[in-house]
Design an enzyme around this catalytic site. Sequence first.
Site, mmCIF file in Angstrom:
data_model
loop_
_atom_site.group_PDB
_atom_site.id
_atom_site.type_symbol
_atom_site.label_atom_id
_atom_site.label_comp_id
_atom_site.label_asym_id
_atom_site.label_seq_id
_atom_site.Cartn_x
_atom_site.Cartn_y
_atom_site.Cartn_z
ATOM 1 N N LYS A 133 41.806 81.425 85.064
ATOM 2 C CA LYS A 133 41.372 80.226 84.361
ATOM 3 C C LYS A 133 42.558 79.277 84.229
ATOM 4 O O LYS A 133 43.698 79.690 84.363
ATOM 5 C CB LYS A 133 40.821 80.577 82.970
ATOM 6 N N GLY A 134 42.264 78.025 83.969
ATOM 7 C CA GLY A 134 43.342 77.066 83.751
ATOM 8 C C GLY A 134 43.341 75.892 84.696
ATOM 9 O O GLY A 134 44.245 75.065 84.651
ATOM 10 N N THR B 36 36.234 74.824 78.326
ATOM 11 C CA THR B 36 36.461 73.529 78.969
ATOM 12 C C THR B 36 36.081 73.622 80.447
ATOM 13 O O THR B 36 36.235 74.677 81.059
ATOM 14 C CB THR B 36 37.948 73.137 78.851
ATOM 15 N N GLY C 269 33.964 78.807 81.240
ATOM 16 C CA GLY C 269 33.859 79.001 82.678
ATOM 17 C C GLY C 269 35.079 79.718 83.223
ATOM 18 O O GLY C 269 35.885 80.274 82.481
ATOM 19 N N ALA C 270 35.233 79.712 84.548
ATOM 20 C CA ALA C 270 36.388 80.337 85.199
ATOM 21 C C ALA C 270 36.559 79.737 86.584
ATOM 22 O O ALA C 270 35.617 79.191 87.169
ATOM 23 C CB ALA C 270 36.220 81.852 85.301
ATOM 24 N N GLU D 175 42.157 78.329 75.424
ATOM 25 C CA GLU D 175 41.052 79.184 75.861
ATOM 26 C C GLU D 175 41.364 80.652 75.605
ATOM 27 O O GLU D 175 40.511 81.409 75.124
ATOM 28 C CB GLU D 175 40.771 78.943 77.347
#
Length: 215
Positions: A92-93, A26, A80-81, A101
């Site tokens: 991430k997040g 995402t 992604g990151a 994820e």
Amino acid sequence: MSEAKRRAAEKAIEYVENDMIIGVGTGSTVAYFIDALGHTPKRIKGAVSSSEQSTAHLKQHGIEVLELNHTGTLPLYVDGADECDPYKRLIKGGGASLTREKIIAEASKQFICIIDPNKQVATLGKFPLPIEVIPMARSLVARQIMARTDGQPVWREGVITDNGNVILDVHHLCITDPVKLEQELNQIPGVVCVGLFARRCADLVIIGSEPPHIL
């Protein structure tokens, strides 16, 4: 940075093979990857999506979205990151999809992370660390975080994850031992998922420089 994100995303298409079922993350960089998937002559069998947002985007391109429970181990996961250190450990997040994820990353043989050059850091922590939390435990978890770290947790008000939970963003961390911190924070009752991808880090990082660089 949009061109850098596009370069990283399009480079990742080289790792996609016909008839694969792949995991898809995402975020803004992943959105370029989904667009590239929709235009590549390669034909995948389907994708396992980490968010409702990515699910809708995949379906716009006619890509079938499958349930992880029905697919088993995936050959490839692309995401992604928000930050990436030299050891391919990640924060991430930022898009609040960290739990799904992390599940898909764990279920995949190869995890490719696609980032623009600005996401590279020497030490993780400048970007606030997202933690998904059961709503009733929000204050408890925040107190536990302050007792165990030097970080300052901030409730991301108005955000509910696809799992029905809330997000605490932990500011002012200098994460010198990401694996240890990931383990410690996961032990707090009420924590669903910590946005540190250190124990299961990326296998390959594609940086969208000109030309793209592989870490």
